[in-house]
Each structure stands twice: as C-alpha cells, then as structure tokens.
Scaffold this active site. Structure first.
Site, PDB file in Angstrom:
ATOM      1  CG  ASP A 126      -2.228   0.723   0.991  1.00  0.00           C
ATOM      2  OD1 ASP A 126      -2.330   1.483   0.001  1.00  0.00           O
ATOM      3  OD2 ASP A 126      -3.158   0.544   1.801  1.00  0.00           O
TER       4      ASP A 126
ATOM      5  CG  ASP B 188      -9.167   2.423  -0.096  1.00  0.00           C
ATOM      6  OD1 ASP B 188      -8.707   1.304  -0.379  1.00  0.00           O
ATOM      7  OD2 ASP B 188      -8.503   3.300   0.486  1.00  0.00           O
TER       8      ASP B 188
END
Length: 719
Positions: free
Chosen positions: A472, A542
């Site tokens: 990430d 997301d």
C-alpha cells in the site's frame, strides 16, 4: 521486413501486418511524421512537404527550405522556431537551449529497450523489432536516440528517448518526453481518465480546441486524479467502431500528457515525464533513458483500443494462474486484529472454500489507528503473542495461503527506524517536515534505504511463511529533497524515487519468486503500466460498493483487463456510501476479477453462505478458461454497466450486467452482445439456445427485476 527504407524519398515505414508508422527524413536533417494508421502493403506516395512559408516563420535556407514552425516533427524543442509544446528542453553549459537535433542515421534490431532501471515492457517470448533514429548536436556532442519498438502480432509501438552525452561539459535536462506525435488535423475527441480517492477512473471526452489540453501528476506517483494516458478519437467513434489513437505511459511517477492544437489546426500529442518536477544533470559519458510510451492505433472503436492494451498487460504481468480467492480482515476488524480473531477467520474462510487469509493493517507494534507506528514491521506481541507463524501454519494446514498488508515506503517519527536514521526520509534543509496521514516518506533514491527494505521485507516473508503482500501507499510526496544528493541534483529526486521503488520490487520478486504482490495506493492511486510487471493484481479502489465500483472497473477497463482487479464482497449497507445492495449483486460483480471476501463470514445467512460456496466452485472451474479472455464494454443506456467476456475461440462467454434503480414498468429490452461468433450456436445455463448472429444483433433476453441494483451473470457455451 518490418522496416522499409527508401533512400530517394527518405521514407521509413515501420510496420507489421496491422499498422504502419511512417517517418520521413526531410532534407537529410530532421525526421518528420507522415502517417500512423492501417498497414500499407505497398510504399505509399506522399505529397512533398510544404515549405511552411508564412508570417513569423523562420527564413528558409538553401540547405533546408522549410520552416520548423509548422512541420510535423518527430521530436522537437523550443528556441529554434517551433513554438508548440516541446518534447524536450536541454540547456548547455552557457545555460542556452539546445536546438532541434539533427539526423545522423538509423539502426534496426530485434531487441526491446527493457532498461534495467525501468519497467520491462516486453516479455522474452514476445517478438518485436526496434527502429532507432539517431540524432545529434554537433556542438555539445549529445546523441539522442528515438526508439520505436513495434510488436510483431499487435498494433502496438513502444516509444522512448535515450540520451548519450559524449561531450565534456554538463548538460541540464529540464523536459524530456517519451513520445511526440504530430497529426495533420484537430478533428479529434480526447479521452482521459480522471478521479479521486474512492472515485477513480471516470472517462472524460472532450473535443480538441485551440491551445493546450493537459492531464498530469505532481504528486510523486501517477495518482488517482489522472491516468498517464490519453486517446484521440475521430468524430463519431463509439465502443464498437471508429478510429482511435491510444497513448499511455509505463511509469508510476509524475507525468504529463498534453495535446496542443496550433494556429493551423494541426495537433501535437506529447506524453512523458512531468517537466515542472523533473531535472537531470547529464554528465559527460553518461546516459539517460525515458520511460516508454505505449502507442496503438485501431479502427474498431474504444473496445478495439482496449483489446490492444489488455493484451499488452497480459504479456507484461507475472503469471495469474495461482491467484487465490481471499478473505481480508480490514472491513471486518480494521485495526482491532488479534491471534484468536484471525484463527477463527481462517477456519471460516476454509469452510467457505476461500483460498487465502490476508491480515491487513494493525498486525505490527503500536498500530491501533492511522496515527500508529510505521517503519519497523515487528509483530505486535500483545495482539499476536505467538507471532504470525502459527497463523501461517494453520492456513497452510488447510491448503490455504497467508498474507500481510504492508506500507514499506512510509515511516513515522515514533519508529525505531526514524530514531536511528532521520536522514532516510524525504526532507528539506531547515524546514519542518510535512506529514500526511501522520506519515513521512522514505527516500528510495538512497541505496541504504532500499537495501534495508529488501532485507526487512525478505525476512518478513521468509520468517513468517508468507505467500502474499498487499503493498500500500497512502500519501503523496512533499518536500522532495534528499540529504544524499548535491544541490545541483535535487531536481532528479522525483525520478530517482520511482526508479528506487522499481528496484525494490524487482529484488523482492527475485528473492521471493512465488510471492504474490497486490498493488494498492489507497485503492487505484498508483495503477499504471509501470506497476504491472512487478505486481499480480491491483486493489482498484477503497470504495467497495458494487454499484460505484462497477463504474470504476468500467473506467479502468479502457486500459487494463478486469481479471487483474481485486474485488471483494463487503457488508450491506456499504461502509463507504451506505448503499444497500443484494448479496447476489455483490457476489456476481466480485467474480469479474480476483474474487475476495471482506466481511465477517458469521454475518452471512446460511443461504448466502451456500451461494458463496457454489460461486467459488464455479469460479475456480472457469478461472483458467477465462483468465486471458477478451473483455468488452457493451453499449447500454438501460444499465449501470454491461460487459461481455469471451474466450479467444469464442466458444464460451459470460455476459454481466448491473441494473440501477428499479422501475414499475416491466418492459423487456434484449442486450446485443456484438462480439460472439455469428456462425456458432450457443446455450445458456437454463438450456435456452441461440445463434451467435441472433445474440450479436437482436440481443440476449434479460429477466425483469423487482428490486434495485440487481445484476446477472449469464454463462454461454457452444452447443
């Protein structure tokens, strides 16, 4: 021979059996662009290039009776009479601009560029031919190579620029594009993809107009705001038909893609490194290589362009045959993970037929929220008193895989790593560090930083029997300065950072060749052709609501095949936007990609668990068949999205569509599929029979719906 040269006219025809790219060496001095499009089986005749004699033009000379002001140059700069968007800006030791470099010859080979510091763009099994046009500046002894790599079996050309400095004084490079494409008309619509966090990849269609139209990133990564991509489509182009030139950049940092329409209604497209945040000190006997631009031409509409980019992606990426279905802990537990909770999730995942457990954020020391510690990557002894090995062993006992979330590029000031090496972060001298999400960014240009990360990550993977990492990146770059670069080279840091990232990923894959890496930057914030060679799949957003996520998938599919999208079934109402959707919709949409679950399995009703088990079995049965199938966006105004996935032999297909809000009016509207084999006969899962021609033209009948946001997956196979 894919390169044909006529010394009388100076024409160079770079081609395969699908496309031709024609360059002319004008007056033995400058390469100019003459054509890019459908393959010419015979060398075409081109009208002589006009002299360009007009107001404000440079005076012609006996040696060169043309004006560069309006010539369709292959690669140009400012300061020599061309006032359009420059492909490069280079200054000599006198701080003066170098002119348009002059032609000295060309060479041809059968090797790709594949620079060691940049993403590999051609697999070793992909046949290509590379044309290199050599330019030079006689004063500074700078050699510039324009590289054109054409694929034998695809309408695809990779373009890049290589600088080789044979002089004796430093040169300062302040702009350097990967490609410039001059076109004789302004009759195009520009397609770009824009967005933001949790709202990525929205297509924008804008007619060209006089002046500049630009998409770019200044964030240190490609970013979710704009894709490093632009397509130019002729009028009336649709998904199904029309001429499109597509251009993307295999790069994960700052970029600029600009199209300019000049006063003569000519268009110039440039794509490459963003110039405001790029400088490079080119020293004597050194070289510099730009990232590669991916250029395609098609006359089969936007779907045709997408097919080329999808095929390019497949040959670029690591194998996907071993990608497991996953249960991820994030939306179930967030930071509140523990040994017992994860143990229970592994058991539930196994019972459902899922193939991997991913322990997301919160597993390491002092990490109970976004303001927790980053940089040390030690297992939290309170949450996991026995470490992670027992969890990995439990998963492996069930023939499942086990993985972790990491954010290796980031660090917090309360970490041991920062206390020991405060000079390892991006920073400005005498300035207070700027944090974002409570984080600072490691300086990946430093070899010591990269070596530390490789050691840390390799040990993490090997000591904990990890099969997977979710990589990430949750902030963008600020104060991009390095304690290890001299002042004259600070402008190189944005570029060196991205090359450092590629170096880490390359070495990690070499050390752990079976490791699955999922690309993530708060979703699709660094999703580009530069990351594809190093990662197996991408978390594209997301936002996990299936309705909004379907539109994000639809946007990204202009460039990337949905098979590499990581899609998870999450709870309803959705945690991000509160939307309520049927479980079947969440399940079916997640199947168009790498399937996963991101909710507590105990929340599923028995009927939902049964549906999921059945879907997982069918998913695994069909996965190898459809892993490199062709994906098409179907034109529709009645659905949120409609897609068709077809095997290469067109004997099997999956149609997926998603409805929006329900209507009281129950009128049936068949959906034309367009891309099946018209000569074949097909059956669906209910035994209904159709001809391919019927499905392509009349369409497949769709069931009426009695609820909002319903979807359907229809499997078709040859009778």
């Amino acid at each position: 021979m894919p390169v044909e040269y006529d010394p009388k006219t100076g024409l160079i025809n770079l081609h395969n059996d699908q496309i031709s790219y024609v360059i002319q060496i004008l007056a033995h001095r400058y390469p100019v662009h003459r054509y890019f499009g459908r393959y010419f089986s015979k060398q075409p005749y081109f009208e002589p290039m006009p002299s360009g004699s007009h107001a404000f033009a440079n005076d012609p000379t006996e040696r060169f009776p043309y004006s560069v002001t309006s010539l369709p140059l292959e690669y140009s700069t400012i300061g020599s009479g061309d006032y359009r968007q420059p492909a490069y800006v280079i200054k000599d030791a006198n701080n003066q601009l170098l002119p348009i470099l002059e032609y000295t010859g060309f060479s041809v080979n059968d090797q790709p560029i594949n620079s060691r510091q940049l993403p590999p763009t051609v697999s070793k099994h992909t046949p290509v031919t590379t044309l290199v046009i050599h330019l030079t500046d006689a004063v500074t002894k700078l050699q510039m190579d324009l590289n054109y790599t054409i694929f034998e079996n695809q309408p695809l050309i990779l373009r890049s620029t290589t600088l080789r400095h044979h002089g004796t004084t430093n040169l300062q490079v302040t702009a350097l594009s990967s490609a410039q494409l001059d076109l004789p008309t302004d009759q195009y619509t520009a397609l770009t993809l824009s967005g933001t966090h949790a709202h990525e990849a929205n297509p924008s269609f804008n007619r060209l107009h006089p002046g500049l139209q630009t998409v770019r990133s200044l964030r240190g990564t490609s970013g979710p705001q704009h894709q490093p991509f632009m397509a130019l489509a002729e009028p009336n182009t649709t998904e199904l038909a029309g001429t499109v030139i597509g251009c993307a950049l295999a790069w994960s940092g700052n970029f600029d893609s600009t199209v300019e329409v000049d006063q003569y209604q000519h268009s110039r497209l440039t794509i490459g490194l963003e110039p405001d945040t790029f400088e490079w000190q080119l020293k004597p006997n050194s070289s510099f290589q730009t990232p590669e631009a991916v250029l395609t031409w098609t006359n089969t509409g936007f779907n045709g362009m997408s097919q080329v980019f999808h095929d390019f992606s497949y040959q670029l990426m690591p194998s996907q045959t071993n990608i497991p279905s996953v249960l991820n802990t994030w939306e179930t537990l967030t930071f509140a993970v523990s040994e017992s909770k994860v143990q229970h999730l592994i058991e539930h995942a196994h019972q459902l037929g899922l193939q991997m457990l991913v322990l997301d954020d919160g597993w390491f020391v002092n990490r109970n929220g976004e303001n927790g510690q980053l940089g040390d990557w030690f297992v939290d002894p309170i949450k996991f008193p026995n470490g992670l090995n027992p969890l990995a062993q439990q998963a492996h006992h069930h023939r499942m895989k086990f993985g972790l979330w990491v954010e290796p590029e980031m660090i917090t000031t309360n970490s041991q790593l920062y206390q020991q090496h405060p000079d390892w972060v991006l920073q400005y001298v005498d300035r207070t560090p700027i944090t974002a999400r409570h984080q600072l960014v490691l300086d990946l240009s430093q070899a010591a930083v990269r070596d530390h990360l490789i050691t840390t990550l390799t040990n993490l993977v090997q000591n904990n029997q990890l099969d997977y990492l979710k990589w990430d990146m949750n902030r963008h770059l600020t104060q991009v300065g390095s304690t290890h670069l001299p002042a004259a080279q600070q402008g190189e840091l944005y570029h060196r950072y991205v090359c450092g990232l590629y170096d880490i990923l390359t070495r990690l894959k070499r050390a752990c060749p079976k490791l699955i890496i999922e690309n993530c930057s708060a979703g699709g914030g660094r999703f580009d052709f530069g990351m594809l060679p190093y990662t197996n799949q991408t978390w594209i957003s997301d936002l996990t609501d299936p309705v909004d996520r379907a539109t994000i998938e639809n946007g990204f599919s202009y460039l990337f095949p949905p098979r590499i999208f990581s899609n998870h079934i999450t709870a309803s109402p959705n945690a991000q936007n509160g939307r309520i959707t049927p479980f079947e919709t969440r399940l079916q949409l997640a199947c168009i990609g790498q399937l996963g679950l991101e909710l507590n399995p105990k929340q599923l009703a028995p009927s939902e668990q049964q549906l999921l088990r059945g879907a997982l079995i069918k998913y695994q049965q069909l996965k190898s068949t459809f892993i490199k199938a062709h994906f098409y966006r179907l034109p529709t105004t009645r659905h949120v999205v409609a897609w068709l996935i077809v095997t290469a032999d067109k004997k099997q297909a999956i149609c997926c569509y998603l409805n929006g809000l329900n209507s009281r009016v129950k009128t049936q509207h068949p959906l034309p599929l367009h891309y099946l084999d018209a000569e074949l006969a097909y059956s669906d899962s209910s035994g209904n029979r159709y001809t391919g021609h019927q499905l392509n033209t009349m369409g497949i009948p769709l069931k009426p719906t009695n609820a909002d946001f319903t979807s359907q997956l229809i499997y078709l196979c040859q009778n």
